[in-house]
Motif scaffolding. Structure first.
Motif: not given
Length: 328
Positions: A167, A170-171, A173, A190, A259, A261, A270-271, A273, A276
């Motif tokens: 997690v 993912a946040a 990147d 991702a 960011r 996630a 799960w991003r 977005q 964000e």
């Protein structure tokens, strides 16, 4: 446990050659794979021990990012000065995971490869599991599904990714570096884990015989304002019902970029977005946080026993983002 053969690889090329054998699997920390083997869920014919490969270094990249070797132990990565100072979000996620004993054994690559979490997948007594037996059905959909997915699920599978580290990656990147029979490639985090779709037996986009060699973290503006929140049934050694990795870049009380996630809600990290986008350029007011949290779970499809996760995820997002905004 089924019979299997064991081979120790002393260099990466040897590991890749050994991986061409039918039914071969790499093993590092073994905190997930060995459990699955003991339970009869996994039955590799060949275990390739990669623990002795030179893949445990944590080093600075020329652009100011950091590379974490695939065999770095979770506890070592959590305490490394480069991670603690530049990516405190990742350190928090590591510390939230499992127990100190498991973190001392678990590797970065192994953490990435954890199988998704589901009571029915982990118990071969249940015949219906599309992850174990594609086409057999999903017992969790009409069974006890309290821990299961509310986002990105399919009729074939509603399992969730269990990792805290994933997690945070993912946040941040992150990218995953792998080597295989066709050479080396880089996979954005991702794109590394998959949604179940019609192929729930696949958890990642790794090709057969590919070996994770490192995780790269890009330079990050989020060190001063980051928070990892894990909501679980007990204070330690428990998987997340919902987790949130929140990383903010703040300027004069306004979110310059962010960011977010989520964990515990989908087959992959799960991003959020849409959340964000709502937060960017705004102060962290209650109204803005509420709108962002609602956007993060838009389209959620809860099951009979996990409807509480929709509201829980929203409250967790608001709390995590507030905490991240306060940190400095």
């Amino acid at each position: 446990m089924n019979l299997f053969s064991y081979a120790r690889a002393d260099d990466i090329d040897a590991a890749l050659r050994l991986a061409q054998q039918n039914g071969a699997r790499f093993i590092g920390g073994g905190t997930n794979l060995l459990d699955l083997m003991k339970q009869g869920v996994e039955a590799p014919m060949v275990l390739i021990d990669v623990n002795h490969l030179p893949l445990a270094d944590i080093s600075e990249l020329p652009d100011g990012g950091v590379r974490i070797g695939a065999l770095a132990r979770n506890s070592d990565a959590a305490g490394h000065p480069l991670i603690r100072e530049r990516y405190p979000l990742l350190t928090q996620a590591f510390v939230a995971g499992a127990s100190p004993q498991l973190r001392n054994m678990a590797t970065i690559g192994g953490n990435l490869m954890q199988r998704t979490r589901c009571y029915y997948f982990y118990d071969p007594a249940y015949d219906m599991c599309n992850k174990r037996q594609p086409g057999s059905g999903c017992a969790a959909k009409d069974g006890y599904n309290r821990i299961h997915a509310i986002l990105g699920a399919s009729d074939a599978c509603v399992a969730t990714n269990p990792s805290d580290m994933n997690v945070a990656l993912a946040a941040l990147d992150a990218t995953v570096r792998v080597k295989g029979p066709r050479g080396e490639r880089v996979i954005p985090i991702a794109e590394f884990h998959t949604l179940p779709g019609d192929t729930p037996q696949r958890d990642t986009t790794l090709a057969p015989g590919e070996l994770i060699v490192a995780v790269d973290l890009p330079p990050s503006p989020y060190a001063a304002h980051a928070h990892y929140l894990k909501v679980r049934d007990r204070a330690s050694y428990a998987f997340a019902l919902v987790s949130v990795a929140a990383a903010l870049e703040m300027k004069n009380g306004v979110v310059k970029s962010c960011r977010i996630a989520l964990g515990g809600v989908a087959h992959k990290p799960w991003r959020a977005q849409h959340a964000e986008a709502i937060l960017a350029g705004k102060p962290l007011s209650d109204a803005v946080l509420k709108d962002a949290a609602a956007a993060a779970v838009a389209g959620a499809k809860p099951l009979e026993h996990n409807g509480f996760k929709v509201a829980l995820a929203q409250r967790a997002i608001m709390r995590a983002v507030r905490e991240a905004g306060r940190n400095a």
